[in-house]
Design an enzyme around this catalytic site. Sequence first.
Site, PDB file in Angstrom:
ATOM      1  N   HIS A 138     -20.696  81.692 132.640  1.00  0.00           N
ATOM      2  CA  HIS A 138     -21.664  81.027 131.762  1.00  0.00           C
ATOM      3  C   HIS A 138     -23.035  81.591 132.126  1.00  0.00           C
ATOM      4  CE1 HIS A 138     -23.350  77.419 129.627  1.00  0.00           C
ATOM      5  NE2 HIS A 138     -24.296  77.506 130.542  1.00  0.00           N
TER       6      HIS A 138
ATOM      7  N   MET B 184     -30.693  79.349 125.347  1.00  0.00           N
ATOM      8  CA  MET B 184     -31.744  78.325 125.299  1.00  0.00           C
ATOM      9  C   MET B 184     -33.004  79.021 124.793  1.00  0.00           C
ATOM     10  SD  MET B 184     -30.697  76.361 128.778  1.00  0.00           S
ATOM     11  CE  MET B 184     -29.686  77.703 129.382  1.00  0.00           C
TER      12      MET B 184
HETATM   13  O1  LIG Z   1     -27.896  75.306 131.178  1.00  0.00           O
HETATM   14  C1  LIG Z   1     -28.200  75.043 132.307  1.00  0.00           C
HETATM   15  C2  LIG Z   1     -29.542  74.472 132.591  1.00  0.00           C
HETATM   16  O2  LIG Z   1     -30.263  74.371 131.432  1.00  0.00           O
HETATM   17  C3  LIG Z   1     -27.249  75.371 133.424  1.00  0.00           C
HETATM   18  O3  LIG Z   1     -26.071  75.928 132.899  1.00  0.00           O
HETATM   19  C4  LIG Z   1     -26.903  74.172 134.266  1.00  0.00           C
HETATM   20  O4  LIG Z   1     -28.018  73.482 134.674  1.00  0.00           O
HETATM   21  C5  LIG Z   1     -26.002  74.538 135.439  1.00  0.00           C
HETATM   22  O5  LIG Z   1     -26.531  74.251 136.633  1.00  0.00           O
HETATM   23  P1  LIG Z   1     -26.200  72.920 137.497  1.00  0.00           P
HETATM   24  O6  LIG Z   1     -24.708  72.775 137.546  1.00  0.00           O
HETATM   25  O7  LIG Z   1     -26.814  73.208 138.791  1.00  0.00           O
HETATM   26  O8  LIG Z   1     -26.826  71.773 136.757  1.00  0.00           O
HETATM   27 FE   LIG Z   2     -26.100  76.403 130.705  1.00  0.00          FE
END
Ligand SMILES: O=C(CO)[C@H](O)[C@H](O)COP(=O)(O)O
Ligand SMILES: [Fe+2]
Length: 234
Positions: free
Chosen positions: A38, A74
Amino acid sequence: MERSSVKCKIGPSILNSDLSQLLAESQRLLDNGADYLHLDVMDGHFVPNLTFGHPVVKCLRKKIPHAFFETHMMVQDPQKWIEPMADAGVSQYTFHIEPVIKDVLPLCRKVREAGMKVGLALKPGTGIEAVRQYINHADMILIMTVEPGFGGQKFMADMMPKVQWLRHNYPLLDIEVDGGVGLNTITACAEAGANMIVAGTAIIGACDQKAVIASLRETVERSIHKCNVKPVSH
Ligand SMILES: O=C(CO)[C@H](O)[C@H](O)COP(=O)(O)O
Ligand SMILES: [Fe+2]
């Protein structure tokens, strides 16, 4: 015999890894049992943070030719990056519907025409009704369980009703959760019906990545199996 059902897939987010070692970190995750990667793409507009774009993804793809790459876009203008990401070798292009709410359908078509799977992502404040009419045009729905922009945030359990609604109405849909997902929060995700699990900090920061990935998988598979067992009829 089990009825056909969704498959559990674990997709670590490399956001909080040592990005100077992106290839080694990615390969290690795959060797430790990740089903896909991802890749969090941020533009500094849709979210107040910056990561990387298609040139980095393209370099990574050259070194890792076969893994499934999901880019979590994003970005304010997802249309702009469809072709560059397809050219970089992305497998699934997951974009947020919020900045393009009137153009979701044509964008889904463009992503497919470019040869990628379509993921539709919802911020925590976006209700499920915003995506309902597009579900049949997507391969996956991503329910964000933190405000997008940063890794390491607290899981929002109050997003689980969205996952439950999706699973109830779309038993075979791929449903992804992302944000604050780890060993302490996976049961809520699994019981709500998520089958694609993004975890960043929980996996990247673990001493034993393989054990964490296996444990996340076991919890999700147990839930999938439970839902699949037909009630005994008398
Ligand atoms: O899209 C995201 C943040 O916008 C990340 O994929 C997500 O935050 C993953 O990190 P964590 O598991 O540490 O929260
Ligand atoms: Fe993400």
